[in-house]
Write an enzyme that holds these catalytic residues in place. Structure first.
Site, mmCIF file in Angstrom:
data_model
loop_
_atom_site.group_PDB
_atom_site.id
_atom_site.type_symbol
_atom_site.label_atom_id
_atom_site.label_comp_id
_atom_site.label_asym_id
_atom_site.label_seq_id
_atom_site.Cartn_x
_atom_site.Cartn_y
_atom_site.Cartn_z
ATOM 1 N N PHE A 37 43.544 30.566 31.386
ATOM 2 C CA PHE A 37 43.956 30.355 32.773
ATOM 3 C C PHE A 37 42.765 29.918 33.614
ATOM 4 C CE2 PHE A 37 46.635 31.772 36.537
ATOM 5 C CZ PHE A 37 47.646 30.858 36.277
ATOM 6 N N LYS A 250 37.904 14.069 19.843
ATOM 7 C CA LYS A 250 39.030 13.192 20.192
ATOM 8 C C LYS A 250 39.191 12.076 19.159
ATOM 9 C CE LYS A 250 38.758 14.174 25.129
ATOM 10 N NZ LYS A 250 38.084 13.817 26.382
HETATM 11 N N1 HSE Z 1 35.371 17.017 29.242
HETATM 12 C C1 HSE Z 1 36.429 16.105 28.923
HETATM 13 C C2 HSE Z 1 36.018 14.711 29.313
HETATM 14 C C3 HSE Z 1 37.684 16.540 29.628
HETATM 15 O O1 HSE Z 1 35.027 14.570 30.038
HETATM 16 O O2 HSE Z 1 36.652 13.752 28.896
HETATM 17 C C4 HSE Z 1 38.914 15.804 29.225
HETATM 18 O O3 HSE Z 1 39.207 15.990 27.872
#
Ligand code: HSE
Length: 362
Positions: A37, A250
């Protein structure tokens, strides 16, 4: 796009259990537990409160919210007003709000509310994957669909989690993990069956924001980072952004979604350590420094600061924007848009929640 068919190779979809009809709108229903949260969890609570009419029609209730020190547990479902009050509680004190239970954790949440959708918004830890990794298996083994903004569980154990969801016919939603707010994960699903030649893109908003500020205000990296932190896109530990962990995670999620078994260890990671002099020198030569993630099947996987042509597609992504180019031979698909921030992340989580409840019906 039919996502209800049992297809173990269809991440981010309802998998397993064979074809079945989507529920009638409003018949699905779900009991949501929001685990974690911080900024994104609170923004999701606010968004669900603002959309309480639509959530009522879908039969979606939030039955629990948990942070690192306790939980708020409400088997009947929080009202919109209670959700707004919870979103206003001080950090790590959600148990001081309505139905607060200091010290209660995920086990109590499951024992007392039997959630059907687990929303994971705890911070990413790329060494252990915890607490998100244990939460993913707890959710799926308890029969709850798993919707996550936390990248670490998927970056570390992508196919184990996909298999767990597939074997149980549960939804696995992770639109919020990559380009949150811009539907890259849906786009990748639409490319199944294509032959990937290369993927490259700006997947980290913080480094892109830092580079944009350095280029536009001619300030050093440290000063630009302070601005990026104020915008609210940096990880709680911004070294995860600057050292490339976030972009690498990612890239792993993207490659695996496309069917490649790329691991975090396979990604060559170079930190963003450029000076203002490097940025200015590139500009003088008609180039722009960007922090780019690249993956070529059978070739390199890396995240690194690189120079791209001014005016190119990637060069045009400014601030917190992300941009990707996916070459599948017969087509080069490009997508750009917001990538992160609490509002974009909350909307991506909401999209997955609605899909988990309704399936792919408009
Ligand atoms: N810290 C990540 C970024 C947040 O800067 O892309 C989003 O995933």
């Amino acid at each position: 796009m039919a996502i209800w068919a049992g297809d173990a190779d269809a991440p981010n979809a309802i998998v397993g259990g064979g074809p079945r009809a989507p529920p009638e709108p409003g018949r699905g229903g779900a009991r949501l537990a929001i685990i974690g949260f911080g900024g994104a969890g609170r923004e999701l609570a606010r968004l669900l409160a603002l959309k309480s009419d639509e959530m009522d029609r879908l039969g979606v209730k939030v039955v629990a919210v948990a942070d690192s020190r306790g939980a708020a547990i409400c088997p009947r479902g929080f009202t919109g007003y209670e959700l707004l009050k919870l979103a206003e509680t001080p950090r790590s004190q959600v148990s001081s709000g309505p139905c607060g239970r200091p010290g209660a954790g995920v086990d109590e949440v499951y024992d007392e509310t039997a959630p059907t959708i687990h929303v994971e918004v705890t911070p990413s830890d790329y060494e252990t994957g915890e607490p998100g990794l244990s939460h993913a298996f707890k959710a799926l083994r308890s029969g709850a669909s798993f919707v996550t903004a936390n990248k670490a569980p998927l970056a570390l154990r992508f196919w184990d989690i996909v298999s767990e969801a597939a074997s149980r016919g549960l939804y696995l939603g992770y639109s919020a993990t990559v380009m949150a707010g811009t539907p890259l994960v849906s786009l990748l699903r639409g490319l199944r069956g294509c032959e990937l030649r290369s993927f490259e893109g700006i997947l980290n908003a913080t480094t892109n924001y830092v580079l944009t500020v350095m280029q536009e205000k001619l300030v050093p990296l440290e000063e630009a980072l302070e601005e990026a932190k104020a915008v609210g896109v940096a990880e709680p530990d911004p070294s995860l952004d600057l050292e490339g962990w976030d972009a690498a995670a990612k890239l792993v999620i993207v490659a695996n979604t496309l069917g490649y078994k790329l691991t975090l260890g396979d990604v060559r990671r170079r930190p963003l350590n450029v000076s203002l002099g490097d940025v200015v020198s590139a500009m003088r030569r008609g180039r722009v420094v960007k922090y780019v993630a690249r993956f070529t099947p059978g070739g390199a996987a890396e995240v690194a600061p690189v120079e791209v042509e001014q005016g190119s597609f990637l060069a045009q992504a400014r601030g917190t924007e992300n941009a990707v180019t996916i070459d599948v031979g017969f087509n080069v698909v490009k997508l750009a848009g917001r990538g992160g921030g609490v509002d974009a992340t909350a909307h991506a989580l909401l999209a997955d929640i609605i899909e988990a409840v309704r399936g792919w019906v408009p």
